[in-house]
Design a protein around this motif. Structure first.
Motif, PDB file in Angstrom:
ATOM      1  N   LEU A   1      40.183  44.437  31.224  1.00 25.03           N
ATOM      2  CA  LEU A   1      40.745  44.848  32.509  1.00 25.03           C
ATOM      3  C   LEU A   1      39.758  45.748  33.259  1.00 25.03           C
ATOM      4  O   LEU A   1      39.196  46.680  32.681  1.00 25.03           O
ATOM      5  CB  LEU A   1      42.058  45.610  32.305  1.00 25.03           C
ATOM      6  CG  LEU A   1      43.283  44.807  31.879  1.00 25.03           C
ATOM      7  CD1 LEU A   1      44.454  45.749  31.622  1.00 25.03           C
ATOM      8  CD2 LEU A   1      43.661  43.789  32.950  1.00 25.03           C
ATOM      9  N   GLY A   2      39.551  45.473  34.536  1.00 25.22           N
ATOM     10  CA  GLY A   2      38.744  46.334  35.377  1.00 25.22           C
ATOM     11  C   GLY A   2      37.250  46.204  35.226  1.00 25.22           C
ATOM     12  O   GLY A   2      36.491  46.923  35.883  1.00 25.22           O
ATOM     13  N   ARG A   3      36.773  45.293  34.383  1.00 25.23           N
ATOM     14  CA  ARG A   3      35.326  45.197  34.170  1.00 25.23           C
ATOM     15  C   ARG A   3      34.587  44.634  35.370  1.00 25.23           C
ATOM     16  O   ARG A   3      33.378  44.804  35.502  1.00 25.23           O
ATOM     17  CB  ARG A   3      35.040  44.333  32.935  1.00 25.23           C
ATOM     18  CG  ARG A   3      35.407  45.022  31.621  1.00 25.23           C
ATOM     19  CD  ARG A   3      35.090  44.156  30.435  1.00 25.23           C
ATOM     20  NE  ARG A   3      35.550  44.771  29.194  1.00 25.23           N
ATOM     21  CZ  ARG A   3      35.550  44.162  28.015  1.00 25.23           C
ATOM     22  NH1 ARG A   3      35.118  42.904  27.924  1.00 25.23           N
ATOM     23  NH2 ARG A   3      35.991  44.786  26.936  1.00 25.23           N
ATOM     24  N   ASP A   4      35.284  43.925  36.234  1.00 19.17           N
ATOM     25  CA  ASP A   4      34.613  43.349  37.401  1.00 19.17           C
ATOM     26  C   ASP A   4      34.433  44.365  38.516  1.00 19.17           C
ATOM     27  O   ASP A   4      33.847  44.054  39.562  1.00 19.17           O
ATOM     28  CB  ASP A   4      35.386  42.130  37.920  1.00 19.17           C
ATOM     29  CG  ASP A   4      36.818  42.468  38.349  1.00 19.17           C
ATOM     30  OD1 ASP A   4      37.184  43.659  38.300  1.00 19.17           O
ATOM     31  OD2 ASP A   4      37.555  41.538  38.713  1.00 19.17           O
TER      32      ASP A   4
ATOM     33  N   LEU B   1      42.124  47.393  39.049  1.00 15.08           N
ATOM     34  CA  LEU B   1      42.988  46.770  38.059  1.00 15.08           C
ATOM     35  C   LEU B   1      43.763  45.604  38.676  1.00 15.08           C
ATOM     36  O   LEU B   1      44.315  45.738  39.776  1.00 15.08           O
ATOM     37  CB  LEU B   1      43.966  47.806  37.497  1.00 15.08           C
ATOM     38  CG  LEU B   1      43.316  48.922  36.667  1.00 15.08           C
ATOM     39  CD1 LEU B   1      44.305  50.059  36.432  1.00 15.08           C
ATOM     40  CD2 LEU B   1      42.816  48.368  35.336  1.00 15.08           C
ATOM     41  N   PRO B   2      43.809  44.440  37.986  1.00 15.51           N
ATOM     42  CA  PRO B   2      44.549  43.294  38.526  1.00 15.51           C
ATOM     43  C   PRO B   2      46.030  43.605  38.631  1.00 15.51           C
ATOM     44  O   PRO B   2      46.591  44.320  37.795  1.00 15.51           O
ATOM     45  CB  PRO B   2      44.268  42.179  37.510  1.00 15.51           C
ATOM     46  CG  PRO B   2      43.920  42.897  36.249  1.00 15.51           C
ATOM     47  CD  PRO B   2      43.223  44.160  36.674  1.00 15.51           C
ATOM     48  N   ASN B   3      46.685  43.092  39.656  1.00 13.99           N
ATOM     49  CA  ASN B   3      48.075  43.440  39.916  1.00 13.99           C
ATOM     50  C   ASN B   3      48.758  42.303  40.650  1.00 13.99           C
ATOM     51  O   ASN B   3      48.117  41.319  41.040  1.00 13.99           O
ATOM     52  CB  ASN B   3      48.145  44.734  40.740  1.00 13.99           C
ATOM     53  CG  ASN B   3      47.451  44.575  42.082  1.00 13.99           C
ATOM     54  OD1 ASN B   3      48.021  44.030  43.034  1.00 13.99           O
ATOM     55  ND2 ASN B   3      46.196  45.021  42.169  1.00 13.99           N
ATOM     56  N   ILE B   4      50.045  42.450  40.852  1.00 16.71           N
ATOM     57  CA  ILE B   4      50.818  41.515  41.671  1.00 16.71           C
ATOM     58  C   ILE B   4      51.541  42.308  42.745  1.00 16.71           C
ATOM     59  O   ILE B   4      52.385  43.162  42.445  1.00 16.71           O
ATOM     60  CB  ILE B   4      51.839  40.735  40.815  1.00 16.71           C
ATOM     61  CG1 ILE B   4      51.132  39.876  39.763  1.00 16.71           C
ATOM     62  CG2 ILE B   4      52.713  39.843  41.702  1.00 16.71           C
ATOM     63  CD1 ILE B   4      52.091  39.163  38.809  1.00 16.71           C
ATOM     64  N   ARG B   5      51.155  42.080  43.979  1.00 11.85           N
ATOM     65  CA  ARG B   5      51.794  42.636  45.179  1.00 11.85           C
ATOM     66  C   ARG B   5      51.655  44.142  45.341  1.00 11.85           C
ATOM     67  O   ARG B   5      52.425  44.762  46.071  1.00 11.85           O
ATOM     68  CB  ARG B   5      53.276  42.239  45.269  1.00 11.85           C
ATOM     69  CG  ARG B   5      53.489  40.732  45.344  1.00 11.85           C
ATOM     70  CD  ARG B   5      54.955  40.364  45.561  1.00 11.85           C
ATOM     71  NE  ARG B   5      55.099  38.922  45.439  1.00 11.85           N
ATOM     72  CZ  ARG B   5      55.336  38.298  44.286  1.00 11.85           C
ATOM     73  NH1 ARG B   5      55.495  39.002  43.177  1.00 11.85           N
ATOM     74  NH2 ARG B   5      55.431  36.993  44.233  1.00 11.85           N
ATOM     75  N   LEU B   6      50.696  44.745  44.688  1.00 13.08           N
ATOM     76  CA  LEU B   6      50.439  46.165  44.937  1.00 13.08           C
ATOM     77  C   LEU B   6      50.000  46.373  46.381  1.00 13.08           C
ATOM     78  O   LEU B   6      50.364  47.364  47.024  1.00 13.08           O
ATOM     79  CB  LEU B   6      49.373  46.687  43.971  1.00 13.08           C
ATOM     80  CG  LEU B   6      48.983  48.158  44.125  1.00 13.08           C
ATOM     81  CD1 LEU B   6      50.166  49.076  43.826  1.00 13.08           C
ATOM     82  CD2 LEU B   6      47.810  48.499  43.204  1.00 13.08           C
ATOM     83  N   ASP B   7      49.210  45.427  46.913  1.00 13.21           N
ATOM     84  CA  ASP B   7      48.753  45.549  48.291  1.00 13.21           C
ATOM     85  C   ASP B   7      49.922  45.451  49.272  1.00 13.21           C
ATOM     86  O   ASP B   7      49.975  46.170  50.277  1.00 13.21           O
ATOM     87  CB  ASP B   7      47.696  44.495  48.607  1.00 13.21           C
ATOM     88  CG  ASP B   7      48.125  43.076  48.239  1.00 13.21           C
ATOM     89  OD1 ASP B   7      49.199  42.909  47.631  1.00 13.21           O
ATOM     90  OD2 ASP B   7      47.383  42.136  48.578  1.00 13.21           O
TER      91      ASP B   7
END
Length: 472
Positions: free
Chosen positions: A447-450, A454-460
């Motif tokens: 997670l977060g290496r790119d 952090l990958p998420n769903i609909r945080l934006d």
């Protein structure tokens, strides 16, 4: 009488100060206090960690207008606020837990913390852009044990009312079975007897044991008061935490056990609950309410009913509604509220809309009141940190929408079909094991290496609703 009069005027003065301060901050446009509201295990710490991470790295936020339009310049964590008594939220430690070689969810919150972050952006409007060029919005956010939130309804109760309500709940299962030793001790106790300290400590200890057992029960009971009995923080062993509900009518005679317990209940309300609310929640501008609805569904009708009761009574403690030019006279108000069903990645993507709909149904009565009061509201299904993928699996000639991830306690990826969400909360019985079972997943390695957050769903989408207008 004089003491009560002075207390009312002090509260009125505090309301005026809060309201005036909120109005001034909104006119200046520089500070926004975001209240992250949620019960235990709703995901407050993970939400806050992911929110900070994605803002700092300008990561996975395509539906936040300021980012999508190229107006978002960047974010920076600010020094701790002048109140040095409150620890800083350990963003770095929580992120390290999620992104380390053996990724794990952060430890449950056991004490109060806060953090401040500055967001730099270019205003959207031509006039504001020419006047300021670049603007800054400071976000102030609080993290706290979810158990403490459940104390807020106590502010509107006296000891007799609270005792009667709690004892009524304890006469129904599963509370009745868990509270056996404490209820038996109450049967042998005379509230009108001497206010003996050892007796008070004994009863409070048995009551605390009951609360701890209820917190870990399969039903996932939510309404467990007082919250500080479960997460005392720096108040462990304090006399103000030594009381419990008692049967019988109040008031109790001076010097009696009932009078001692009632006095400590009032002291707890004033010195702990009211201070917590006054210092931290009475001044918030926007609010996100995180709800672990899937765990309640796993518990069936008792879990749903307890969650609904807990959230409804807790939300009544907040002032919701839009703030006008003169509304500061009544104190600060929350003008936007977002309800978020967390752990949306634990069900397949096609069911996310149904998950949000169930949350709307759960809080329908309270939502109607908040809408009447003038608050803007939204609902969505959210995963603060995405740890599964939605996949389609063929089973007995039928395509099933499944989720793939690493189940808690395992090392390898697994594909499971957790069942389909019901169309409505109506008709959910006590036994739901044959209908659905929403599992717990671990964070995935890497997670977060790119470097994109952090990958998420609909945080934006959540951020756009909560602060998008303040970044315009």
């Amino acid at each position: 009488m004089a003491t009560g009069w002075r207390e009312n005027w002090r509260e009125r003065g505090a309301d005026l100060a809060d309201g005036f301060g909120q109005m001034a901050a909104r006119l200046a446009g520089s500070t926004l206090r975001l209240g992250v509201t949620g019960l235990r295990r709703s995901g407050k710490t993970v939400f806050l960690t992911s929110l900070l991470d994605n803002l700092l790295l300008q990561g996975r936020l395509p539906f936040l207008d300021a980012v999508a339009q190229g107006r978002f310049i960047g974010a920076r964590l600010l020094p701790q606020s002048p109140d040095s008594r409150i620890p800083r939220f350990d963003y770095e430690g929580h992120r390290a837990a999620l992104t380390g070689p053996e990724p794990a969810w952060p430890s449950p919150t056991s004490a109060l913390s806060e953090i401040r972050i500055a967001l730099r952006y270019r205003p959207d409007g031509l006039v504001r852009r020419r006047l300021s060029g670049v603007a800054t919005l400071n976000l102030e956010i609080l993290d706290y044990p979810g158990e403490w939130l459940l104390d807020l309804p106590m502010l509107g109760q006296d000891f007799a009312v609270w005792s009667a309500m709690t004892l009524d709940l304890c006469r129904t299962q599963p509370r009745r079975g868990l509270a056996g030793p404490w209820l038996a001790a109450l049967e042998a106790t005379d509230p009108a007897g001497p206010g003996d300290e050892s007796a008070a400590r004994h009863l409070a200890g048995l009551y605390t044991d009951f609360l701890l057992a209820a917190r870990t029960h399969d039903v996932g009971l939510s309404l467990l008061q007082p919250g500080r009995f479960l997460e005392p923080g720096d108040m462990a062993g304090a006399p103000v935490l030594t009381f419990c509900p008692l049967p019988g009518a109040a008031p109790h005679a001076a010097g009696s056990l009932g009078a001692l317990m009632a006095a400590r209940f009032e002291g707890y309300k004033e010195k702990v609950v009211r201070r917590f609310f006054r210092d931290h929640f009475a001044r918030i501008d926007r609010q996100i309410v995180l709800v672990d609805l899937l765990s309640a569904l796993n518990a069936g009708a008792p879990g749903i009913a307890d969650l609904q009761r807990s959230l409804t009574t807790t939300l009544e403690s907040f002032r919701h509604g839009r703030t006008g030019w003169l509304d500061w006279l009544g104190g600060a108000r929350v003008d936007k509220v977002l309800f978020a069903a967390t752990k949306a990645d634990h069900v397949a993507a096609p069911q996310h809309e149904a998950l949000a709909g169930l949350l709307d149904e759960l809080l329908a009565e309270r939502r109607r009141q908040m809408q009447f009061d003038g608050a803007a509201m939204g609902t969505l299904a959210l995963a603060s940190v995405k740890c599964t993928d939605s996949v389609i699996t063929r089973h007995q000639g039928r395509d099933l929408a499944c989720v793939q991830g690493i189940l808690r306690g395992r090392k390898d990826e697994t594909v499971i079909f957790p069942g389909e969400l019901p169309a409505s909360l109506l008709g959910i019985g006590d036994d739901v094991a044959d209908r659905f079972g929403f599992a717990e997943f671990r964070p995935r390695p890497g997670l977060g290496r790119d470097g994109r957050g952090l990958p998420n769903i609909r945080l934006d989408q959540a951020l756009q609703f909560l602060i998008g207008d303040r970044l315009a």
